[in-house]
Design a protein around this motif. Structure first.
Motif, PDB file in Angstrom:
ATOM      1  N   ASP A 143     -12.145   9.250   0.818  1.00  0.00           N
ATOM      2  CA  ASP A 143     -10.842   9.581   1.393  1.00  0.00           C
ATOM      3  C   ASP A 143      -9.878   8.393   1.309  1.00  0.00           C
ATOM      4  O   ASP A 143      -8.700   8.556   0.963  1.00  0.00           O
ATOM      5  N   ILE A 144     -10.383   7.208   1.644  1.00  0.00           N
ATOM      6  CA  ILE A 144      -9.529   6.015   1.564  1.00  0.00           C
ATOM      7  C   ILE A 144      -9.101   5.775   0.124  1.00  0.00           C
ATOM      8  O   ILE A 144      -7.924   5.520  -0.165  1.00  0.00           O
ATOM      9  N   MET A 145     -10.054   5.891  -0.785  1.00  0.00           N
ATOM     10  CA  MET A 145      -9.732   5.650  -2.186  1.00  0.00           C
ATOM     11  C   MET A 145      -8.742   6.685  -2.707  1.00  0.00           C
ATOM     12  O   MET A 145      -7.844   6.362  -3.500  1.00  0.00           O
ATOM     13  N   THR A 146      -8.872   7.911  -2.258  1.00  0.00           N
ATOM     14  CA  THR A 146      -7.940   8.956  -2.661  1.00  0.00           C
ATOM     15  C   THR A 146      -6.528   8.635  -2.198  1.00  0.00           C
ATOM     16  O   THR A 146      -5.551   8.785  -2.954  1.00  0.00           O
ATOM     17  N   ARG A 147      -6.401   8.174  -0.951  1.00  0.00           N
ATOM     18  CA  ARG A 147      -5.076   7.804  -0.443  1.00  0.00           C
ATOM     19  C   ARG A 147      -4.510   6.617  -1.202  1.00  0.00           C
ATOM     20  O   ARG A 147      -3.328   6.603  -1.566  1.00  0.00           O
ATOM     21  N   ARG A 148      -5.333   5.617  -1.464  1.00  0.00           N
ATOM     22  CA  ARG A 148      -4.833   4.401  -2.096  1.00  0.00           C
ATOM     23  C   ARG A 148      -4.573   4.596  -3.595  1.00  0.00           C
ATOM     24  O   ARG A 148      -3.764   3.879  -4.180  1.00  0.00           O
ATOM     25  N   ALA A 149      -5.274   5.557  -4.217  1.00  0.00           N
ATOM     26  CA  ALA A 149      -5.080   5.789  -5.653  1.00  0.00           C
ATOM     27  C   ALA A 149      -3.997   6.815  -5.938  1.00  0.00           C
ATOM     28  O   ALA A 149      -3.529   6.917  -7.079  1.00  0.00           O
ATOM     29  N   ALA A 176       0.818  -1.221   0.000  1.00  0.00           N
ATOM     30  CA  ALA A 176       0.000   0.000   0.000  1.00  0.00           C
ATOM     31  C   ALA A 176       0.848   1.267   0.000  1.00  0.00           C
ATOM     32  O   ALA A 176       0.463   2.275  -0.602  1.00  0.00           O
ATOM     33  N   ALA A 177       1.988   1.235   0.665  1.00  0.00           N
ATOM     34  CA  ALA A 177       2.808   2.437   0.788  1.00  0.00           C
ATOM     35  C   ALA A 177       3.600   2.739  -0.477  1.00  0.00           C
ATOM     36  O   ALA A 177       4.090   3.862  -0.640  1.00  0.00           O
ATOM     37  N   THR A 178       3.705   1.776  -1.385  1.00  0.00           N
ATOM     38  CA  THR A 178       4.592   1.958  -2.534  1.00  0.00           C
ATOM     39  C   THR A 178       3.901   1.846  -3.882  1.00  0.00           C
ATOM     40  O   THR A 178       4.529   2.158  -4.905  1.00  0.00           O
ATOM     41  N   THR A 179       2.631   1.425  -3.907  1.00  0.00           N
ATOM     42  CA  THR A 179       1.936   1.249  -5.184  1.00  0.00           C
ATOM     43  C   THR A 179       0.500   1.755  -5.070  1.00  0.00           C
ATOM     44  O   THR A 179      -0.120   1.623  -4.016  1.00  0.00           O
ATOM     45  N   PRO A 180      -0.061   2.319  -6.134  1.00  0.00           N
ATOM     46  CA  PRO A 180      -1.471   2.719  -6.121  1.00  0.00           C
ATOM     47  C   PRO A 180      -2.371   1.576  -6.573  1.00  0.00           C
ATOM     48  O   PRO A 180      -1.919   0.620  -7.217  1.00  0.00           O
ATOM     49  N   VAL A 181      -3.648   1.674  -6.225  1.00  0.00           N
ATOM     50  CA  VAL A 181      -4.615   0.689  -6.701  1.00  0.00           C
ATOM     51  C   VAL A 181      -4.668   0.732  -8.228  1.00  0.00           C
ATOM     52  O   VAL A 181      -4.351   1.740  -8.856  1.00  0.00           O
TER      53      VAL A 181
END
Length: 330
Positions: A236-242, A166-171
């Motif tokens: 918000d979660i999707m924004t962080r993960r994307a 999660a910290a190094t790649t986007p969805v």
């Protein structure tokens, strides 16, 4: 949302993941702010790590490490500056646990994925467990155990934007490409897939586009997303993960199985909870209806991920995958 409401909302998800409900109640009762969530859950993970060091047997040590992995993962559900470190701790604890409890488990890592292959080397079928937007392989250990108990091999994975990655790649909406590389790495001719929450979309999309998928199941998977209707915490979660609001909006727009559902020709089980109502999310009934071999299991009292109704879906789902992949009664 205040921390009391957040803890109540996460109750069945956390207990469904396998943490002790009394420990969860004790921990969350002492929180005064949502900012306390991540540090408190991480401390509990470290406490289980310490118990593993002092355990009287390798089995006890391994069980404490599995519990540590769960708590570290759950620490990432609320905004947390150290979420990346906590996810790494969860990954490390799981690896340490398997080295003790299942020395034959094998770490498999490739482009856009990492995870653990567990089960017999001569298993009659292999299932890939796909997590969702903010979940990870450490959240679904009980599902993995149910599949293993039926003689299957299981690859529990993190993909782009998930868990250890999660910290190094986007969805990515193109998850079928990731699963294709997983199947290549596992060296098996066909697989079963089970996807949970957003992972249900990933699994259904992959089943439509990857011919080596021979069986599929989804749990609380979205058929379609409407960005403008999604609750702010989900956006918000999707924004962080994307990796940004624009990327998240584009990602949500792509989550639509209307055209792909008829192409899911493998036997499909779609599981939904009747109490899983999230604005902007179309649940899985249309997927089951449009797929040529779809079956729909709706549990009226089930919530998102059905942590409050595990006996109503977990064992039928495991049986579906085992029977479909092996042809044997289970």
């Amino acid at each position: 949302m205040n921390v009391t409401d957040f803890a109540a909302a996460q109750w069945t998800r956390a207990t469904g993941a396998g943490v002790d409900p009394h420990e969860y109640r004790r921990l969350t009762a002492g929180l005064t702010s949502l900012a306390d969530w991540g540090p408190a859950f991480s401390r509990t993970g470290h406490a289980h790590n310490a118990c593993a060091e002092q355990a009287g047997s390798p089995v006890s040590a391994g069980e404490h490490l599995l519990m540590a992995a769960r708590w570290f993962h759950l620490s990432t559900l609320a905004p947390y500056a150290e979420a990346g470190r906590a996810a790494a701790e969860a990954d490390r604890a799981l690896g340490r646990a398997l080295s003790v409890l299942e020395p034959g488990a094998r770490r498999v890592t490739g482009d856009g994925f990492t995870g653990w292959l567990r089960g017999p080397s001569d298993a009659p079928g292999t299932v890939i467990v796909v997590p969702g937007l903010d979940s990870a392989k450490e959240e679904f250990l009980d599902l993995t155990a149910a599949l293993l108990a039926r003689g299957l091999a299981v690859f529990a994975m993190d993909g782009p934007g998930q868990g250890a990655l999660a910290a190094t790649t986007p969805v990515t909406p193109h998850y079928e490409q990731v699963v294709g590389r997983v199947v290549d790495a596992l060296g098996v001719p066909r697989v079963g897939l089970v996807g949970l929450s957003l992972g249900g979309y990933y699994a259904a999309r992959t089943a439509a586009l990857e011919p080596r998928v021979a069986a599929v199941a989804t749990v609380s998977g979205p058929f379609r997303l409407d960005w403008d209707e999604l609750p702010a915490p989900v956006r918000d979660i999707m924004t962080r993960r994307a990796g940004g609001a624009g990327a998240a909006r584009d990602f949500a727009r792509r989550v639509d199985l209307t055209g792909l559902a008829p192409r899911v020709t493998a036997p499909l089980l779609v599981v939904d909870g009747g109490r899983d109502v999230i604005p902007g999310v179309t649940n899985g009934e249309p997927l089951a209806r449009l797929a040529p071999h779809g079956t729909y299991l709706s549990v009226p009292h089930g919530d998102h991920l059905l942590g409050n109704a595990r006996g109503d879906w977990l064992f039928p789902l495991a049986d579906h995958l085992a029977h479909t992949l092996t042809g044997a009664a289970v």
